[in-house]
Design a protein around this motif. Sequence first.
Motif, PDB file in Angstrom:
ATOM      1  N   ASN A   1       0.844  -1.200   0.000  1.00  0.00           N
ATOM      2  CA  ASN A   1       0.000   0.000   0.000  1.00  0.00           C
ATOM      3  C   ASN A   1       0.879   1.251   0.000  1.00  0.00           C
ATOM      4  O   ASN A   1       2.020   1.215   0.467  1.00  0.00           O
ATOM      5  CB  ASN A   1      -0.912   0.031   1.227  1.00  0.00           C
ATOM      6  CG  ASN A   1      -1.867  -1.139   1.270  1.00  0.00           C
ATOM      7  OD1 ASN A   1      -2.611  -1.363   0.325  1.00  0.00           O
ATOM      8  ND2 ASN A   1      -1.844  -1.887   2.357  1.00  0.00           N
TER       9      ASN A   1
ATOM     10  N   THR B   1       1.182   7.128  -4.097  1.00  0.00           N
ATOM     11  CA  THR B   1       1.302   8.442  -3.458  1.00  0.00           C
ATOM     12  C   THR B   1       2.747   8.721  -3.078  1.00  0.00           C
ATOM     13  O   THR B   1       3.257   9.831  -3.298  1.00  0.00           O
ATOM     14  CB  THR B   1       0.395   8.521  -2.223  1.00  0.00           C
ATOM     15  OG1 THR B   1      -0.969   8.354  -2.629  1.00  0.00           O
ATOM     16  CG2 THR B   1       0.548   9.869  -1.531  1.00  0.00           C
TER      17      THR B   1
ATOM     18  N   ASN C   1      -1.401   9.223   4.853  1.00  0.00           N
ATOM     19  CA  ASN C   1      -0.639  10.177   4.036  1.00  0.00           C
ATOM     20  C   ASN C   1       0.488  10.836   4.827  1.00  0.00           C
ATOM     21  O   ASN C   1       1.507  11.221   4.260  1.00  0.00           O
ATOM     22  CB  ASN C   1      -1.575  11.222   3.435  1.00  0.00           C
ATOM     23  CG  ASN C   1      -2.282  10.698   2.200  1.00  0.00           C
ATOM     24  OD1 ASN C   1      -1.670  10.039   1.359  1.00  0.00           O
ATOM     25  ND2 ASN C   1      -3.574  10.964   2.091  1.00  0.00           N
TER      26      ASN C   1
ATOM     27  N   HIS D   1      -7.611   9.288  -7.977  1.00  0.00           N
ATOM     28  CA  HIS D   1      -8.201   8.030  -7.500  1.00  0.00           C
ATOM     29  C   HIS D   1      -7.831   7.685  -6.059  1.00  0.00           C
ATOM     30  O   HIS D   1      -8.139   6.591  -5.599  1.00  0.00           O
ATOM     31  CB  HIS D   1      -7.837   6.850  -8.405  1.00  0.00           C
ATOM     32  CG  HIS D   1      -8.058   7.092  -9.860  1.00  0.00           C
ATOM     33  ND1 HIS D   1      -9.300   7.417 -10.376  1.00  0.00           N
ATOM     34  CD2 HIS D   1      -7.198   7.075 -10.909  1.00  0.00           C
ATOM     35  CE1 HIS D   1      -9.187   7.579 -11.687  1.00  0.00           C
ATOM     36  NE2 HIS D   1      -7.933   7.384 -12.026  1.00  0.00           N
ATOM     37  N   ARG D   2      -7.164   8.567  -5.340  1.00  0.00           N
ATOM     38  CA  ARG D   2      -6.756   8.292  -3.966  1.00  0.00           C
ATOM     39  C   ARG D   2      -7.384   9.328  -3.033  1.00  0.00           C
ATOM     40  O   ARG D   2      -6.822  10.386  -2.821  1.00  0.00           O
ATOM     41  CB  ARG D   2      -5.233   8.303  -3.857  1.00  0.00           C
ATOM     42  CG  ARG D   2      -4.609   7.087  -4.520  1.00  0.00           C
ATOM     43  CD  ARG D   2      -3.240   7.363  -5.073  1.00  0.00           C
ATOM     44  NE  ARG D   2      -2.757   6.199  -5.805  1.00  0.00           N
ATOM     45  CZ  ARG D   2      -3.054   5.947  -7.081  1.00  0.00           C
ATOM     46  NH1 ARG D   2      -3.821   6.773  -7.762  1.00  0.00           N
ATOM     47  NH2 ARG D   2      -2.590   4.866  -7.671  1.00  0.00           N
TER      48      ARG D   2
ATOM     49  N   ASP E   1     -11.999   7.152  -4.397  1.00  0.00           N
ATOM     50  CA  ASP E   1     -10.897   6.384  -3.815  1.00  0.00           C
ATOM     51  C   ASP E   1     -10.811   5.022  -4.506  1.00  0.00           C
ATOM     52  O   ASP E   1     -10.666   3.979  -3.866  1.00  0.00           O
ATOM     53  CB  ASP E   1     -11.116   6.216  -2.305  1.00  0.00           C
ATOM     54  CG  ASP E   1      -9.841   5.816  -1.569  1.00  0.00           C
ATOM     55  OD1 ASP E   1      -8.753   5.978  -2.137  1.00  0.00           O
ATOM     56  OD2 ASP E   1      -9.948   5.340  -0.434  1.00  0.00           O
TER      57      ASP E   1
ATOM     58  N   ILE F   1      -8.562   3.560  -6.051  1.00  0.00           N
ATOM     59  CA  ILE F   1      -7.321   2.816  -5.826  1.00  0.00           C
ATOM     60  C   ILE F   1      -7.441   1.895  -4.609  1.00  0.00           C
ATOM     61  O   ILE F   1      -6.626   0.974  -4.426  1.00  0.00           O
ATOM     62  CB  ILE F   1      -6.131   3.788  -5.623  1.00  0.00           C
ATOM     63  CG1 ILE F   1      -4.796   3.032  -5.549  1.00  0.00           C
ATOM     64  CG2 ILE F   1      -6.321   4.607  -4.370  1.00  0.00           C
ATOM     65  CD1 ILE F   1      -4.425   2.267  -6.765  1.00  0.00           C
ATOM     66  N   ALA F   2      -8.449   2.093  -3.785  1.00  0.00           N
ATOM     67  CA  ALA F   2      -8.605   1.284  -2.575  1.00  0.00           C
ATOM     68  C   ALA F   2      -9.078  -0.118  -2.959  1.00  0.00           C
ATOM     69  O   ALA F   2     -10.243  -0.471  -2.805  1.00  0.00           O
ATOM     70  CB  ALA F   2      -9.589   1.941  -1.610  1.00  0.00           C
TER      71      ALA F   2
ATOM     72  N   ARG G   1      -6.494  -0.736   2.405  1.00  0.00           N
ATOM     73  CA  ARG G   1      -6.646   0.596   1.791  1.00  0.00           C
ATOM     74  C   ARG G   1      -7.974   1.228   2.201  1.00  0.00           C
ATOM     75  O   ARG G   1      -8.057   2.438   2.405  1.00  0.00           O
ATOM     76  CB  ARG G   1      -6.565   0.486   0.267  1.00  0.00           C
ATOM     77  CG  ARG G   1      -5.172   0.243  -0.284  1.00  0.00           C
ATOM     78  CD  ARG G   1      -5.218   0.230  -1.800  1.00  0.00           C
ATOM     79  NE  ARG G   1      -3.921   0.012  -2.390  1.00  0.00           N
ATOM     80  CZ  ARG G   1      -3.047   0.965  -2.685  1.00  0.00           C
ATOM     81  NH1 ARG G   1      -3.347   2.218  -2.398  1.00  0.00           N
ATOM     82  NH2 ARG G   1      -1.892   0.681  -3.251  1.00  0.00           N
TER      83      ARG G   1
ATOM     84  N   GLY H   1      -8.570   4.761   4.094  1.00  0.00           N
ATOM     85  CA  GLY H   1      -9.472   5.766   3.552  1.00  0.00           C
ATOM     86  C   GLY H   1     -10.539   6.185   4.545  1.00  0.00           C
ATOM     87  O   GLY H   1     -10.844   7.378   4.698  1.00  0.00           O
TER      88      GLY H   1
ATOM     89  N   CYS I   1     -15.100   3.503  -2.468  1.00  0.00           N
ATOM     90  CA  CYS I   1     -14.045   2.875  -1.665  1.00  0.00           C
ATOM     91  C   CYS I   1     -14.186   1.360  -1.842  1.00  0.00           C
ATOM     92  O   CYS I   1     -14.674   0.660  -0.962  1.00  0.00           O
ATOM     93  CB  CYS I   1     -14.250   3.286  -0.203  1.00  0.00           C
ATOM     94  SG  CYS I   1     -12.776   3.379   0.783  1.00  0.00           S
TER      95      CYS I   1
END
Length: 476
Positions: free
Chosen positions: A128, A132, A300, A332-333, A348, A350-351, A356, A360, A448
């Motif tokens: 994960n 980013t 993050n 997408h995040r 989101d 990408i989750a 993930r 989120g 999500c």
Amino acid sequence: MVNDVKNFLEDLSGKKVAFVGMGVANVPCAKWLASHGIDVYACDKRDREYIGREICEELDKLGVHFCLGDDYLSALPEMDLIFRSHGILPFQNKWIGECIERGQKVTTEMEVFFKYCPAKIIAVTGSNGKTTTTTLISEMLKKSGKTVYLGGNIGKALMPELENITANDFAVVELSSFQLLTMGNMVSKPDIAVVTNIESTHLDHHISLDEYVDSKRNILIYQSAGAKSVLNADCDYSIGGRVYHDMRFDVRGRLYQFSISHPVENGAYMKPDGSIVFAENGVETPVMNKNDIVIPGMHNVENYCTAITAVWGLVSVEDIVSVAKTFGGVEHRIEFVREYKGVKYYNDSIATSPSRVISGLKAFNQKIIMICGGSDKGNDMSQMAPLILEKVKLLVLNGATADKIYDCVVNADGFAESGIEVVKTDTMENALNIAKEKAVSGDIVSLCPACPAFDQFKTFEYRGRKFKELVNGFED
């Protein structure tokens, strides 16, 4: 163009090169080789409509030959060099072994890039946070005035950039387990290797957990003694308690670590008051506060600690802080899409795993409406159920995993007391419509999924863009 790249192209003159799987990496690479007069074959079981008619027309103009449909592998015995798509794994596809038995070379775009890239390479992998973190490293380097080539699993092929890259540049590369699986020729590379974390995932593609973890280890074991390795001090890298998986034993260069929960000897970490510092050789340098970071979520903050550790010594503290205060996040995040009738919509897409989703959900300070579901890659959905009960007011499930996620949530301890409403439907579009109808001003709706998108879309990017298109198309 450096001499090694020129020689590579010259060596392919008069030879036949096949690309198997015409996706985001192989398409631009096929175009690049064809533009240099190489005899290129595009092989894919899918048809032109799926690949994209405009893409196929561009390849046609460059003289690329197509082998599509059930007989898409029929041309391989004639080939001199074969590029497999990164998602086509060697131990699960018989044709790869057959090519090797015939004495043919089977490689990937990323293997060739690593072999010939003259620039310093910063490579990022992990279960994960890869995209980013990779993007943050790139943004920090660019802010400092450096020329950066960003690509890999993040969605951009880098092999065509070999024509432009110089020794003074930086290549920042996101690497998946699929890309790393056969990366055994990374002699003294990458210059900086980052492993964000490791968890049990992608077991629908890898033959075992060992294969998945061992593929990740490749990012470390080919480094030189002068290289830099960045690991997560909050992750033991030994899934299931098996010590031989601990990647700290794989470090060849100097080990740096990062943490959001405790100090580290060398690397960036967050203190209890939210301040982030970089420690090295007994000296702590203040960097910033977590509140300087504009993108939400503690995951993050962790991504920033990772990126800071990777670029330390290459960029200034001022450049790091500037990125933190201005960078709005990766598409997408937990991407803010729009506020419509007082309801905020986030993408989101990408989750694609429960962990993930957990990250989120923790980014929001209220109960949300969550759109979840997609194709099944074998993940244990029960791990996210407790947080869903705590952080979600309405759960709208769709796709192939709707029943699987439903069972995990409704059978979780505390379901009856949580007050959560759970609805099932077939498609992501219908799920969004249900969420829109039930949302009231002040609500947050987040796509999500906890799953890949392959049941309804080509990739999570296609799913996320469709979600944004639908949300931006809402009319009063």
